[in-house]
Design a protein around this motif. Structure first.
Motif, PDB file in Angstrom:
ATOM      1  N   LEU A 181       0.833  -1.204   0.000  1.00 29.89           N
ATOM      2  CA  LEU A 181       0.000   0.000   0.000  1.00 29.89           C
ATOM      3  C   LEU A 181       0.866   1.252   0.000  1.00 29.89           C
ATOM      4  O   LEU A 181       0.640   2.192  -0.763  1.00 29.89           O
ATOM      5  CB  LEU A 181      -0.921  -0.021   1.225  1.00 29.89           C
ATOM      6  N   LYS A 182       1.905   1.255   0.833  1.00 31.48           N
ATOM      7  CA  LYS A 182       2.790   2.420   0.871  1.00 31.48           C
ATOM      8  C   LYS A 182       3.516   2.594  -0.457  1.00 31.48           C
ATOM      9  O   LYS A 182       3.761   3.700  -0.917  1.00 31.48           O
ATOM     10  CB  LYS A 182       3.823   2.259   1.993  1.00 31.48           C
ATOM     11  N   ASP A 183       3.883   1.452  -1.075  1.00 33.01           N
ATOM     12  CA  ASP A 183       4.672   1.516  -2.304  1.00 33.01           C
ATOM     13  C   ASP A 183       3.880   2.009  -3.505  1.00 33.01           C
ATOM     14  O   ASP A 183       4.476   2.327  -4.537  1.00 33.01           O
ATOM     15  CB  ASP A 183       5.272   0.141  -2.617  1.00 33.01           C
ATOM     16  N   THR A 184       2.526   2.080  -3.396  1.00 30.08           N
ATOM     17  CA  THR A 184       1.776   2.637  -4.519  1.00 30.08           C
ATOM     18  C   THR A 184       2.206   4.070  -4.792  1.00 30.08           C
ATOM     19  O   THR A 184       2.003   4.574  -5.892  1.00 30.08           O
ATOM     20  CB  THR A 184       0.268   2.627  -4.255  1.00 30.08           C
ATOM     21  N   ALA A 185       2.817   4.715  -3.786  1.00 31.90           N
ATOM     22  CA  ALA A 185       3.296   6.084  -3.998  1.00 31.90           C
ATOM     23  C   ALA A 185       4.318   6.149  -5.123  1.00 31.90           C
ATOM     24  O   ALA A 185       4.535   7.203  -5.709  1.00 31.90           O
ATOM     25  CB  ALA A 185       3.898   6.638  -2.705  1.00 31.90           C
ATOM     26  N   LEU A 186       4.950   5.003  -5.436  1.00 29.89           N
ATOM     27  CA  LEU A 186       5.941   4.991  -6.509  1.00 29.89           C
ATOM     28  C   LEU A 186       5.304   5.208  -7.874  1.00 29.89           C
ATOM     29  O   LEU A 186       6.013   5.443  -8.846  1.00 29.89           O
ATOM     30  CB  LEU A 186       6.697   3.661  -6.518  1.00 29.89           C
ATOM     31  N   GLY A 187       3.968   5.113  -7.949  1.00 31.74           N
ATOM     32  CA  GLY A 187       3.292   5.447  -9.189  1.00 31.74           C
ATOM     33  C   GLY A 187       3.648   6.850  -9.656  1.00 31.74           C
ATOM     34  O   GLY A 187       3.492   7.180 -10.828  1.00 31.74           O
ATOM     35  N   TYR A 188       4.161   7.643  -8.729  1.00 24.57           N
ATOM     36  CA  TYR A 188       4.605   9.001  -9.060  1.00 24.57           C
ATOM     37  C   TYR A 188       5.565   9.019 -10.241  1.00 24.57           C
ATOM     38  O   TYR A 188       5.487   9.890 -11.096  1.00 24.57           O
ATOM     39  CB  TYR A 188       5.265   9.615  -7.827  1.00 24.57           C
ATOM     40  N   VAL A 189       6.481   8.033 -10.317  1.00 23.39           N
ATOM     41  CA  VAL A 189       7.506   8.084 -11.362  1.00 23.39           C
ATOM     42  C   VAL A 189       6.924   7.838 -12.755  1.00 23.39           C
ATOM     43  O   VAL A 189       7.578   8.144 -13.743  1.00 23.39           O
ATOM     44  CB  VAL A 189       8.666   7.082 -11.120  1.00 23.39           C
ATOM     45  N   ILE A 190       5.720   7.243 -12.843  1.00 25.17           N
ATOM     46  CA  ILE A 190       5.095   7.139 -14.160  1.00 25.17           C
ATOM     47  C   ILE A 190       3.855   8.026 -14.211  1.00 25.17           C
ATOM     48  O   ILE A 190       2.928   7.781 -14.972  1.00 25.17           O
ATOM     49  CB  ILE A 190       4.751   5.682 -14.539  1.00 25.17           C
ATOM     50  N   THR A 191       3.867   9.068 -13.370  1.00 24.82           N
ATOM     51  CA  THR A 191       2.785  10.065 -13.286  1.00 24.82           C
ATOM     52  C   THR A 191       1.403   9.437 -13.182  1.00 24.82           C
ATOM     53  O   THR A 191       0.444   9.919 -13.767  1.00 24.82           O
ATOM     54  CB  THR A 191       2.808  11.053 -14.479  1.00 24.82           C
ATOM     55  N   TYR A 192       1.321   8.335 -12.416  1.00 22.67           N
ATOM     56  CA  TYR A 192      -0.006   7.808 -12.078  1.00 22.67           C
ATOM     57  C   TYR A 192      -0.637   8.754 -11.062  1.00 22.67           C
ATOM     58  O   TYR A 192       0.026   9.137 -10.085  1.00 22.67           O
ATOM     59  CB  TYR A 192       0.125   6.396 -11.495  1.00 22.67           C
ATOM     60  N   PRO A 193      -1.900   9.171 -11.285  1.00 23.39           N
ATOM     61  CA  PRO A 193      -2.470  10.224 -10.418  1.00 23.39           C
ATOM     62  C   PRO A 193      -2.848   9.714  -9.028  1.00 23.39           C
ATOM     63  O   PRO A 193      -4.015   9.719  -8.660  1.00 23.39           O
ATOM     64  CB  PRO A 193      -3.707  10.678 -11.201  1.00 23.39           C
ATOM     65  N   ASP A 194      -1.874   9.240  -8.256  1.00 22.53           N
ATOM     66  CA  ASP A 194      -2.191   8.752  -6.920  1.00 22.53           C
ATOM     67  C   ASP A 194      -2.098   9.904  -5.917  1.00 22.53           C
ATOM     68  O   ASP A 194      -1.924  11.067  -6.294  1.00 22.53           O
ATOM     69  CB  ASP A 194      -1.258   7.593  -6.544  1.00 22.53           C
ATOM     70  N   LEU A 195      -2.210   9.550  -4.653  1.00 24.74           N
ATOM     71  CA  LEU A 195      -2.279  10.545  -3.588  1.00 24.74           C
ATOM     72  C   LEU A 195      -1.084  11.500  -3.609  1.00 24.74           C
ATOM     73  O   LEU A 195      -1.246  12.721  -3.589  1.00 24.74           O
ATOM     74  CB  LEU A 195      -2.338   9.787  -2.257  1.00 24.74           C
ATOM     75  N   LEU A 196       0.117  10.924  -3.682  1.00 26.46           N
ATOM     76  CA  LEU A 196       1.316  11.764  -3.609  1.00 26.46           C
ATOM     77  C   LEU A 196       1.425  12.670  -4.835  1.00 26.46           C
ATOM     78  O   LEU A 196       1.733  13.857  -4.734  1.00 26.46           O
ATOM     79  CB  LEU A 196       2.556  10.867  -3.503  1.00 26.46           C
ATOM     80  N   HIS A 197       1.148  12.089  -5.997  1.00 22.77           N
ATOM     81  CA  HIS A 197       1.241  12.851  -7.241  1.00 22.77           C
ATOM     82  C   HIS A 197       0.252  14.018  -7.229  1.00 22.77           C
ATOM     83  O   HIS A 197       0.603  15.160  -7.555  1.00 22.77           O
ATOM     84  CB  HIS A 197       0.964  11.923  -8.423  1.00 22.77           C
TER      85      HIS A 197
END
Lengths: 218, 304
Positions: free
Chosen positions: B218-234
């Motif tokens: 769950l925490k690692d979904t934040a890595l979606g940032y590097v492919i600009t997936y519009p998750d929480l951190l992005h």
């Protein structure tokens, strides 16, 4: 194809060096803070235990990437500006420290209280029982999980590319973005995979050896 | 976990003088920690950290509806799909790791060794980029966001599948061999022994470790940032760019949401841990002293 093979190897080598360097320094930071946390965890003073618990809970439940963002992009807004490599080490170190603290604590707790009691009852002083009985056993149980923490840290160090530290993954990213030639792409991918394997496989080999030794010694 | 200053391996039980000293130490350390906190708070207040507008502006109801909630949903979507994929892969590869056939064991072991040594960030970013460079062959017919979700989920599943396989294997290895032998002795075939005797016990023993790994996922979904997936951190970063004054505040809010999600999940893990530890018979099925958990989670230590 491959007209810039030397450039590629050069960039990867530099990246590998930065990765190893950042990992080593952050692991030392994590060991120091983690040891402090473990001591606070078993301290007889409640405030120290509360602080250690709060620290561990906080850093274990927030993504490392979010921590790095807060440090590198957020802290300059309140007037704290450091170069990106320093934030990288602070971020990786403080994050890993939470896990190191837990590992050390559970390693010490895994020693049976009877061991300490037996040591004291055959007349060893507290210091002697710690030195000869408790710590050697705790050390042995703690080495394998600390090793997995180190491999995790090697992998986690790839996250610092988002704050602009030119480590291995960042170099690979740059090379892949620069080279659109298919053959070069595969060369870069194989190269970066080989680099991570070269660093991580020996560590996990030593973990397994240490585990087996610990089993025999029991 | 000794929470009171009773005897532990590191301390003898405190006498009256020791108790007095511990009391003084706790008062002293309490004052020191409080002073440090107050100092930090004063410094932050000087920088306008606590200004109400900075916290309230990015939490406008419109922004919550149009940015925070969709971002939360995409994070949860990636986490759920990634968990399902990782569990499936983990069971398949984990069974391969203990297969009777040497070739299958070899393939599974190479898979585990390889993917556990790779950073998840690259496992997400490289396939996504290569797929783009080769003309999106792997993700044909998907829109941009579907593509990003696919590759985020793929990376999470492939990586965590390797970790879960290893957890499952150590669970199977930790079972006393007599369990499988007994299964064979009463005439069960190999598959039946696995399905009816070995796996249920192994899964039950390793459930806390598996759930702990899913919290990490769950925490690692934040890595979606590097492919600009519009998750929480992005999305938090995007919101922060729109409200430049509250950039730090927005990031802290996002971190807090992650904290609530992960902390809540790990509370469930501890509940499950307590339940399963009651069910397992005494003396049977003790878990190896150190489960090689990845991504920095050695929290689950089984007492030998």
């Amino acid at each position: 194809m491959f007209d810039n093979f030397d450039l590629m190897v050069d960039a990867m080598g530099q990246g590998l060096w930065v990765t190893i360097w950042v990992t080593t320094v952050s692991f030392i930071v994590a060991l120091i803070i983690g040891a402090l946390l473990a001591m606070m965890h078993v301290s007889p003073a409640p405030p120290a235990r509360w602080v250690a618990t709060a620290y561990t809970g906080l850093f274990k439940n927030v993504p490392l990437l979010a921590i790095l963002f807060i440090l590198y992009f957020g802290f300059p807004k309140i007037g704290i500006v450091l170069p990106s490599w320093q934030w990288a080490i602070i971020g990786l170190g403080t994050y890993t420290a939470a896990f190191v603290g837990e590992t050390l604590r559970s390693g010490i707790n895994s020693i049976d209280l009877g061991q300490a009691e037996a040591a004291r009852s055959i007349g060893l002083t507290f210091g002697q029982s710690l030195r000869h009985i408790i710590l050697p056993q705790a050390f042995r149980t703690v080495i394998p999980p600390l090793g997995s923490l180190l491999t995790a840290l090697v992998k986690n160090s790839s996250l610092v590319l988002v704050i602009g530290v030119p480590e291995l993954s960042a170099q690979a990213q740059r090379l892949i973005n620069d080279n659109q030639d298919r053959f070069d792409l595969w060369a870069v991918i194989l190269g970066v995979a080989a680099c991570y394997l070269i660093v991580n496989l020996p560590i996990s080999y030593f973990i397994r050896r240490a585990e087996r030794r610990a089993e025999f010694a029991r | 976990m000794s929470r009171s200053p009773k005897s532990s391996v590191l301390f003898d039980a405190l006498g009256p003088r020791g108790q007095a000293r511990a009391r003084n130490a706790s008062i002293g350390s309490g004052i020191v920690f409080a002073a440090l906190l107050a100092l930090a708070a004063v410094q932050l207040a000087d920088q306008g950290f606590f200004e109400q507008s900075r916290w309230v502006n990015p939490l406008d109801i419109l922004i919550i509806e149009n940015a925070w909630l969709p971002a939360l949903m995409s994070t949860l979507k990636a986490a759920v799909l990634g968990s399902i994929g990782a569990l499936l892969l983990g069971v398949i590869v984990g069974m391969g790791r203990v297969s009777r056939f040497k070739a299958i064991r070899g393939v599974a072991s190479v898979y585990v060794q390889f993917f556990r040594a790779m950073p998840l960030l690259l496992l997400i970013w490289i396939p996504f980029t290569i797929d783009g460079a080769f003309g999106a062959t792997l993700s044909m017919g998907l829109d941009a966001e579907g593509r990003r979700l696919t590759f985020l989920v793929l990376g999470l599943a492939v990586y965590n599948g390797a970790v879960l396989a290893e957890i499952l294997r150590s669970g199977i290895n930790a079972l006393p061999p007599g369990q499988a032998m007994a299964g064979h002795a009463i005439g069960l075939r190999h598959g039946q022994t696995m399905r009816l005797v070995v796996l249920p016990q192994a899964v039950r023993n390793m459930l806390p470790a598996v759930l702990a790994q899913l919290v990490i996922l769950l925490k690692d979904t934040a890595l979606g940032y590097v492919i600009t997936y519009p998750d929480l951190l992005h999305d938090a970063e995007t919101i922060g760019r729109n409200y430049a004054d509250s950039f730090l505040q927005v990031l802290i809010i996002a971190a807090f949401v992650y904290f609530v999600l992960a902390w809540g999940l790990s509370k469930i893990v501890t509940l499950v841990e307590r339940k399963t530890s009651r069910k397992v018979a005494k003396g049977a099925a003790k878990v190896a002293p150190s489960i090689p958990l990845e991504a920095g989670a050695p929290g689950t230590s089984a007492k030998p």
